[in-house]
Structure formats: structure tokens, C-alpha cells
Design an enzyme around this catalytic site. Structure first.
Site: not given
Ligand code: ACO
Length: 434
Positions: A311, A368
Site C-alpha cells: 500500500h 482488498d
Molecule cells: N507484490 C510484489 N512486490 C511488490 C508488491 C506486490 N504486491 N507491492 C510492491 N512490491 C515491491 C515493488 O516491486 C518494489 O520493489 P523494488 O523496491 O525491488 O523495486 C517495492 O515493493 C515498492 O513498490 P512500489 O510499487 O514502489 O510501491 P508503491 O507504494 O508505489 O505501490 C501499490 C503501492 C500500488 C499498492 C503496490 O504495493 C501494488 O501494486 N500492490 C498490489 C496491488 C494492490 O493490492 N492494490 C490495492 C491497494 S489498496 C487500495 O487502493 C484500496
């Protein structure tokens, strides 16, 4: 300047730029959060700020919802989400968000009565749905229908008219959402019933048909009410900021909420729980092996993500996910539904929370991760998941819109930019363009 008469200026920061030192106030919120007030920055220095995605930008002062993502805290008007989930109801929470205080018994009774009596749509509104294709997705249907409500209620925006609009929106949203679904099925619309509670009424309109009685299951209605409570507000996210932005032009409440619904429709915002279900089904369809799937999520060469994990704000366990995990088991047991998807979800969580990749990046289940499993267990089709989110988030959008309209600091939302296009050049007639 917005901050001149404010009492929340806690400090002064100094910015050294262009050979000059500029002093900027630091404001502090009631939970200790500090922010640099840059309202005079451009006037004093010629600079604007650049912050794509607004990750560092506080767009307003707000007294509605507090989130501490590091500590996994979510509170509406100061009340912890865990207490509201356990002791309150969606309509009580809606009142709390909109009015700032928990209602008295009399206030809640009167509010519930008003909401119950405003659930009908104008009979001519039925033909609005007829104009849409038979397979119309419920989200654009809901957005258009809420925008269209503004054509029925066009009076001047007095406080009393806004109060009526708030009640009408909360009352009619389940009717609009359920009828959007019925339209997509080609089934007759089912009218609301005043002897049912808010969530039960929605279930009746969703799953009832004129040919037979439908009695909503109280356990399912309670689970749905809880889901609505958990989604009721989440401070300045994409859809809420959209509602505030549209409302800042003095657009009316219906138009602003319609825009918020459109913002929520996107898969990066409201659509993630659908992706969780698809992920769990894919794992179940393959071999049900959570460990193999997690290996793919960790592979940098693979774009697979563990949906429902991670998140932007929460760097700890999302408190809403913790509540839903427990409810999930109860609802599935009640419905006698196969626990296969829940089993896979719990196994994914168990392994991920011990895995260095997820631990190092502070990746925990978000709201979610379990909500889709519950929706599916109670029969909500996947294309309605985001519309459920709309019903839950509605009071939060309304509270934030009202706060924005009463805030003396509110100005029309109008960000700046750093222009990167061509500098001035002469117009070239079409005949001589190469
Ligand atoms: N699975 C695997 N790796 C992940 C995940 C995941 N769900 N989420 C983040 N990471 C990793 C990224 O690859 C990144 O790794 P790195 O540092 O090696 O490059 C690191 O964790 C940071 O991730 P970011 O994408 O930069 O984090 P950000 O805060 O921008 O994104 C987000 C948050 C979009 C929610 C992300 O965690 C994600 O895509 N999760 C899955 C989708 C999801 O569940 N969305 C719902 C959010 S809740 C809502 O909106 C109601």
C-alpha cells in the site's frame, strides 16, 4: 496568505535559493504531523513545487480521517476503525463522518428514517437505464446516474438543500447500484422496501426477483454493513481528491460525487479486489501452490505482483484487512461455500509475511486482500465489486466535500506545472510545411 491567522504554525523553515533565505511556516496537525506551508512560495521566490502523484503534497487541512501508515492506524473523526467495526453501523458511521460527532439516539433514528424514505428513484429514471447497452458495466452506469440526479434536484445550494442532497445520495446509491446490475442482467428492477435495513435492502434489490420472495440473510447483511464501514473514508486518495477538486469549482454535490465514482473505477484504485480474486482463481486452477506463485512475485524479471499486498500509505498491516480476515471465515462458514480461495489467500499471507522479500519492503495485506473473497461468497459478481466500494466510500466523499466547501482556505483547485515544451516559434503555413 492562508496561514496568517492560523494557530497551528509550529515552526519556521528556511529555504536558501538564489542567494536569499526565505522563511516558510511549518504547520502541525493534531496528531503531530508536520507540513511546510508553501502558499507564499511562488510570490516570495518565483519557485513552484514539482510532486507528481502528490506523494509529498498536503492539499488541505482535514479533520475527517487520520491514517498512520507506519503504525497501521485508521480513525474516523478520532474513533479507531476497530471500535467502529465492532460496535457501529454504516448509517451511524455515515452520520459521524458527515457531521463530525456520533449521533444521539434521536438523531440516528431520524437520519435512518429519512434515508429509508428517500431510496426510490423518480419513476421516469427507469428510462435512463434503457438508454444504456444491455451489458453496460455498473461503474459508468453509477457515475452517469449520480451525475443525472443533479437534473432532478436543481435548486440553489442552501445548507438545507445540501442536507437533502446528502440524504438523497446515501439513500439512492444502493438503488442505483442494484439497478445498474439488474440492467446488465436484463432482469426487472426490484423496488426498495422500507422495512429492511440499509444493507439488507441492497441485497433484496440485487438478488430479489418479482417471481419469488427473497429474504436477506442477516449474517450476510451484517457482513456487508461491515464492509461499507471499512470503506467509508480514507482521507485524500485519488477519488476523494477528485471530489474535492471538482467541488472546488463550486460544482454541486451530485456532479462532484459522479466524478469521484469515475476516479474510483480505475484498476489502480477501486479495482484491485477483482484482481485478487482472479489471482486466487488462477492459483487454484493451476495447482493451488502458493509458494510457487510467490516465487514469481519476487522475480524481478516477472511482472507478477501479489495482488492485495502492499500500500502507498500503509507500511504495516492494513487494519481493515485484519478485521476482514476474521469476517471472511465467519461468512464462508455461514454460506457453506468452499474455503479453497480463502485457504489459498491465508497460505499466501502466511508465507509472504515470513519471506525476506516482503518483510524488507514492508508489504502486508491491504483491504482488498480479503474483501473480494467475502463479496464472492455472498454472491456479488466481480463486475460489481467496485460499485460496492462506491456505496461504502460515499459518506467519506460527502464529508470531505462539505469540509472543503466550509474551509475559508479553499480556492479553486488549480495546480501549476513545469513547462517542458517548445519555446516560442513562428507559425508555418501548411503549404510550406515539410
Ligand atoms: N507484490 C510484489 N512486490 C511488490 C508488491 C506486490 N504486491 N507491492 C510492491 N512490491 C515491491 C515493488 O516491486 C518494489 O520493489 P523494488 O523496491 O525491488 O523495486 C517495492 O515493493 C515498492 O513498490 P512500489 O510499487 O514502489 O510501491 P508503491 O507504494 O508505489 O505501490 C501499490 C503501492 C500500488 C499498492 C503496490 O504495493 C501494488 O501494486 N500492490 C498490489 C496491488 C494492490 O493490492 N492494490 C490495492 C491497494 S489498496 C487500495 O487502493 C484500496
Amino acid at each position: 496568505m492562508a496561514t496568517d491567522n492560523r494557530t497551528d504554525i509550529a515552526d519556521i523553515a528556511e529555504l536558501n535559493y538564489g542567494g536569499r533565505t526565505t522563511k516558510l511556516p511549518v504547520v502541525r496537525g493534531s496528531e503531530g504531523e508536520a507540513g511546510l506551508d508553501i502558499a507564499k512560495l511562488r510570490a516570495l521566490t518565483g519557485l513552484v513545487t514539482l510532486d507528481p502523484g502528490y506523494g509529498n503534497t498536503g492539499a488541505c487541512r482535514s479533520a475527517v480521517t487520520f491514517i498512520d501508515g507506519e503504525r497501521g492506524i485508521l480513525r474516523y473523526r478520532g474513533y479507531p476503525i476497530e471500535q467502529l467495526a465492532q460496535k457501529s453501523t454504516f448509517l451511524e458511521v455515515a452520520w459521524l463522518l458527515v457531521h463530525g460527532e456520533l449521533p444521539t439516539e434521536g438523531q440516528l433514528e431520524a437520519f435512518t428514517d429519512r434515508v429509508t424514505r428517500h431510496t426510490l428513484l423518480h419513476e421516469k429514471f427507469r428510462s435512463f437505464f434503457d438508454a444504456l447497452p444491455h451489458d453496460a458495466h455498473p461503474m459508468p452506469t453509477c457515475a452517469a446516474a449520480v451525475g443525472a440526479l443533479a437534473t432532478w434536484y436543481q435548486g440553489p445550494e442552501t445548507d438545507a438543500a445540501v442536507d437533502d442532497a446528502v440524504v438523497r445520495l446515501i439513500a439512492k446509491m444502493p438503488t442505483i447500484a442494484a439497478w445498474s446490475y439488474k440492467h446488465s442482467l436484463g432482469q426487472p428492477f426490484v423496488y426498495p422496501r422500507n422495512d429492511l435495513g440499509y444493507a439488507a435492502n441492497f441485497l433484496k434489490m440485487m438478488f430479489g426477483v418479482p417471481a419469488e420472495d427473497f429474504v436477506p440473510d442477516p449474517v450476510v447483511a451484517k457482513a456487508l454493513d461491515l464492509l461499507l464501514v471499512l470503506h467509508a473514508d480514507h482521507e485524500q486518495n485519488c477519488s476523494t481528491s477528485t471530489v474535492r477538486m471538482v467541488g472546488s469549482s463550486r460544482a454541486n454535490l451530485f456532479a462532484s460525487i459522479g466524478a469521484g465514482i469515475s476516479a474510483l473505477w480505475g484498476p489502480l484504485h477501486g479495482g484491485a479486489n477483482q484482481e485478487v480474486i482472479e489471482m486466487l482463481e488462477q492459483i487454484a486452477h493451476e495447482d493451488g501452490n502458493a509458494d510457487v506463485f510467490l516465487t514469481k512475485c519476487k522475480d524481478r524479471g516477472d511482472t507478477t505482483r501479489l495482488m492485495g499486498f502492499g500500500h502507498r500509505v500503509y507500511k504495516a498491516y492494513d487494519p481493515r484487512a485484519a478485521i476482514l480476515k476474521k469476517t471472511c471465515g465467519e461468512v464462508l462458514a455461514r454460506r457453506g461455500v468452499s474455503n479453497r480461495l480463502l485457504d489459498i489467500a491465508m497460505r499466501l499471507e502466511e508465507v509472504a509475511l515470513r519471506d525476506e522479500y516482503f518483510v524488507k519492503r514492508n508489504l502486508y495485506p491491504n483491504v482488498d486482500f480479503y474483501s473480494g473473497v467475502i463479496y464472492q461468497a455472498i454472491g456479488i459478481p466481480v463486475n460489481m465489486f467496485t460499485a460496492m466500494f462506491v456505496m461504502g466510500r460515499l459518506p467519506g466523499w460527502i464529508a470531505q466535500w462539505m469540509e472543503m466547501r466550509k474551509d475559508p482556505d479553499t480556492r479553486i483547485g488549480r495546480p501549476r506545472q513545469i513547462y517542458t515544451g517548445a519555446t516560442e516559434r513562428e507559425y508555418v503555413p501548411i503549404q510550406v510545411r515539410g
